[in-house]
Design a protein around this motif. Structure first.
Motif, PDB file in Angstrom:
ATOM      1  N   PHE A  29       0.979  -1.189   0.003  1.00 50.78           N
ATOM      2  CA  PHE A  29       0.088   0.109  -0.069  1.00 50.78           C
ATOM      3  C   PHE A  29       0.856   1.258   0.147  1.00 50.78           C
ATOM      4  O   PHE A  29       0.812   2.280  -0.669  1.00 50.78           O
ATOM      5  N   PHE A  30       1.814   1.365   0.964  1.00 45.53           N
ATOM      6  CA  PHE A  30       2.866   2.414   1.139  1.00 45.53           C
ATOM      7  C   PHE A  30       3.519   2.838  -0.325  1.00 45.53           C
ATOM      8  O   PHE A  30       3.700   3.976  -0.966  1.00 45.53           O
ATOM      9  N   ARG A  31       4.049   1.622  -0.915  1.00 44.93           N
ATOM     10  CA  ARG A  31       4.745   1.732  -2.146  1.00 44.93           C
ATOM     11  C   ARG A  31       3.891   2.184  -3.221  1.00 44.93           C
ATOM     12  O   ARG A  31       4.166   3.027  -4.033  1.00 44.93           O
ATOM     13  N   VAL A  32       2.743   1.591  -3.314  1.00 47.83           N
ATOM     14  CA  VAL A  32       1.938   1.989  -4.510  1.00 47.83           C
ATOM     15  C   VAL A  32       1.303   3.649  -4.307  1.00 47.83           C
ATOM     16  O   VAL A  32       1.409   4.512  -5.429  1.00 47.83           O
ATOM     17  N   MET A  33       1.293   3.981  -3.052  1.00 48.34           N
ATOM     18  CA  MET A  33       0.716   5.581  -2.676  1.00 48.34           C
ATOM     19  C   MET A  33       2.224   6.435  -3.104  1.00 48.34           C
ATOM     20  O   MET A  33       2.087   7.241  -3.791  1.00 48.34           O
ATOM     21  N   LEU A  34       3.149   6.157  -2.553  1.00 52.19           N
ATOM     22  CA  LEU A  34       4.356   6.867  -2.754  1.00 52.19           C
ATOM     23  C   LEU A  34       5.006   7.042  -4.086  1.00 52.19           C
ATOM     24  O   LEU A  34       5.511   8.025  -4.632  1.00 52.19           O
ATOM     25  N   PHE A  35       4.518   5.954  -4.978  1.00 49.31           N
ATOM     26  CA  PHE A  35       5.173   5.938  -6.298  1.00 49.31           C
ATOM     27  C   PHE A  35       4.002   6.729  -7.160  1.00 49.31           C
ATOM     28  O   PHE A  35       4.653   6.943  -8.362  1.00 49.31           O
ATOM     29  N   LEU A  81      -5.000   3.714 -13.755  1.00 49.87           N
ATOM     30  CA  LEU A  81      -5.860   2.642 -13.670  1.00 49.87           C
ATOM     31  C   LEU A  81      -5.022   1.350 -14.077  1.00 49.87           C
ATOM     32  O   LEU A  81      -4.634   0.452 -13.382  1.00 49.87           O
ATOM     33  N   VAL A  82      -4.002   1.441 -15.116  1.00 51.45           N
ATOM     34  CA  VAL A  82      -3.261   0.510 -15.488  1.00 51.45           C
ATOM     35  C   VAL A  82      -2.224   0.423 -14.237  1.00 51.45           C
ATOM     36  O   VAL A  82      -1.912  -0.779 -13.979  1.00 51.45           O
ATOM     37  N   TYR A  83      -1.601   1.320 -13.539  1.00 55.25           N
ATOM     38  CA  TYR A  83      -0.782   1.513 -12.857  1.00 55.25           C
ATOM     39  C   TYR A  83      -1.246   0.677 -11.615  1.00 55.25           C
ATOM     40  O   TYR A  83      -0.902  -0.300 -10.863  1.00 55.25           O
ATOM     41  N   LEU A  84      -2.457   0.617 -11.024  1.00 59.76           N
ATOM     42  CA  LEU A  84      -3.003   0.214  -9.926  1.00 59.76           C
ATOM     43  C   LEU A  84      -3.332  -1.269 -10.203  1.00 59.76           C
ATOM     44  O   LEU A  84      -2.661  -2.059  -9.224  1.00 59.76           O
TER      45      LEU A  84
END
Lengths: 322, 274
Positions: free
Chosen positions: A134-140, B254-257
């Protein structure tokens, strides 16, 4: 190229006529190394990629070098000036300024994100974090947004009635509020901080991965020896993260020097030319003020700068290891 | 390892602070896009309900439908062409020996670091000479070439690490080099290929400078360029602008998520030299 074609046409095992002497020697060298493997046909596989790459990257780059040796407005006959464009770039303070701005911006685009990333990595080595994905996805996330969108968001934030001024008002610093992107001295750092925002997550994600893979025993040993957080960081975390820091430096420096979009969309180099950078100058000179030769020269100088800085940064960071 | 509750708390607090920092500008855009025009102009955007009509307006009045179409045409063509070309080239660079392969590969590697700014001026005059400016080709051709450098670099690593014995076994069974690639290696390499595809897609979708230089007619503008022009013309219509920005960002986000691991992996390796 002739050798390429004949090599492709006659697959080595099926040739009937004796090949010319040069080809035979060539075949002895390469065919013997790995039997049963396709060889000359390799040229056919790389042909489309090489063709587009040469036609649309290599050739234009060489043309840029050529253009940069002329004084040309894009319409009339060009005048040969040799290295004149580069000379004025180096000597004229107004022409030199964009390069100094770009170097200043690297503090915000590269140095700050790396420091923030390290701060996070330092705290993370002591704790096993749950929900790391979760943190990775948000920070990136800032990395994947188009610069147009980033520019618009910071336009809103820095606007006279925008978020930044409002928050300053809340904490009693309303006197500091201004039109940030219109301020001669503060526009550059303001744009720079937008770049910091784009880059810090990338550094964090890189260092997080690195920090979490350092063997825990090292820290336990350090703690038994009575090392504090800072010593632990200096002795263990920082050396272990060298490769990641080098990667982060390369990525952020390259991105920072290429930052045309953000400048064009937020300040267009202004106020005055206080936020002009080389990437912006290339476009501005070549397509807005008809100084095509000079624009090309800035593009080439920028390329050299990118190469030199990335090389120096990775040498400095990684070199000390050995 | 024993960590105190205080350490845990500090760690999560720092992480959370930075997540909030990462999300504030995003929130700024999304919240403004959802607000009615009269409700913005306060410093801290909190939407007064959910006004989806901003998106409808952006789509119709802002021509975003047309911009999205242009972007989709360009991005899909570049992704497919660059993907196929890179896979073919990387296969040769990764599994075959031929004279000049090392030199050619290093040429590609250099291409990864050359900034677009050093190419865009001659590209403009060359493509104008071929009457290709203001066509999709002016966006597709240069971006395919630039993506091929990354794609070849990325895929070569995969082919290098792919199993020798697998290739040899397939060849013993009489598969041609073409068959080995498409029936054996490509299916097994779908994670690597996915990474290449999503990263190329994002770079193409977000490209701004090339579109700015090459495209002059409104119908061929890609979304980032469309948003910039829309901003120039309607800078006061903040919620419409923000809605446009959401439309620019949404496909990539969207693709990224969905492919976040591949995305991050690909982008962090993009500039790493050997």
């Amino acid at each position: 190229m002739a050798a390429t074609e004949s090599g492709v046409r006659e697959r080595p095992t099926r040739s009937v006529a004796p090949p010319p002497a040069g080809l035979a020697r060539w075949r002895r060298r390469y065919a013997r190394r790995s039997p049963g493997e396709p060889r000359a046909i390799g040229y056919l596989y790389i042909l489309p990629a090489v063709a587009v790459f040469v036609a649309l990257v290599v050739v234009p780059f060489c043309q840029s070098v050529w253009y940069s040796l002329f004084d040309w407005d894009g319409l009339s006959v060009a005048t040969w000036v040799g290295l004149g464009n580069y000379r004025s770039m180096a000597t004229d303070p107004t022409l030199r300024a964009p390069f100094l701005h770009a170097l200043t911006l690297l503090i915000f685009y590269a140095l700050l994100p790396i420091l923030i990333g390290l701060l996070l990595a330092a705290t993370l080595t002591r704790v096993r974090v749950r929900g790391l994905t979760f943190f990775r996805v948000m920070l990136f996330l800032p990395q994947v947004l188009a610069m147009v969108v980033v520019a618009l968001a910071f336009d809103f934030i820095y606007a006279p009635d925008g978020l930044l001024n409002t928050v300053l008002g809340w904490v009693g610093l309303g006197g500091l509020s201004r039109a940030w992107l219109g301020d001669f001295h503060l526009a550059l750092p303001a744009v720079g901080l937008a770049g910091t925002w784009v880059g810090f997550g990338l550094c964090m994600v890189l260092f997080l991965a690195g920090a979490q893979s350092i063997p825990r025993e090292l820290f336990e040993a350090a703690r038994l020896d009575g090392a504090g957080a800072w010593q632990e960081f200096r002795a263990i975390t920082l050396p272990a993260l060298r490769p990641q820091i080098a990667v982060a430096a390369t990525l952020t420096i390259v991105a920072g020097l290429r930052n045309f979009d953000l400048i064009y969309l937020t300040t267009s180099g202004g106020p005055g030319n206080s936020t002009a950078v080389p990437a912006y100058e290339v476009y501005h000179r070549a397509f807005e003020t008809s100084q095509v030769g000079y624009g090309a020269a800035v593009g080439i100088a920028l390329t050299v700068l990118v190469f030199v800085l990335t090389l120096v940064a990775s040498r400095l960071i990684e070199g000390r290891r050995g | 390892m024993i960590t105190s509750a205080r350490e845990r708390f500090i760690t999560y607090a720092i992480l959370l602070v930075f997540v909030i920092v990462a999300l504030v500008p995003v929130w700024e855009i999304v919240a403004t896009a959802l607000s009615s025009s009269s409700a913005v102009n306060t410093g801290v955007p909190i939407p007064d309900g959910i006004h989806l009509h901003n998106f409808v307006d952006a789509w119709n009045r802002g021509h975003f439908g047309s911009y999205l179409r242009s972007s989709a045409i360009v991005a899909v063509t570049v992704v497919v062409a660059a993907g196929v070309f890179s896979t073919l080239a990387a296969y040769a660079f990764g599994t075959m020996r031929f004279p000049g392969s090392t030199v050619l590969f290093y040429l590609f590697l250099l291409g990864l670091t050359v900034p677009e700014e050093a190419l865009v001026i001659p590209l403009y005059y060359d493509l104008r000479g071929l009457s290709l400016t203001d066509t999709y080709w002016a966006l597709i051709l240069p971006q395919t070439a630039q993506s091929v450098a990354f794609g070849t670099f990325w895929m070569r690593t995969y082919f290098r690490n792919s199993s020798r014995s697998l290739i040899e076994a397939a060849r013993m069974d009489g598969a041609s080099s073409w068959g080995v690639l498409w029936r054996v290696l490509a299916p097994a390499g779908s994670p690597a290929i996915t990474t290449m595809v999503v990263v190329t897609f994002m770079w193409t979708w977000n490209e701004f400078l090339l579109a700015l230089v090459m495209v002059s007619s409104d119908s061929r503008r890609t979304v980032p360029l469309g948003l910039a022009f829309f901003q120039g013309a309607h800078s006061s219509d903040v919620s419409l602008l923000a809605a446009g920005a959401v439309l620019v960002a949404l496909p990539v986000v969207l693709v990224y998520l969905f492919f976040q691991r591949r995305f991050i992996e690909g982008m962090l390796t993009g500039a790493v030299k050997e």
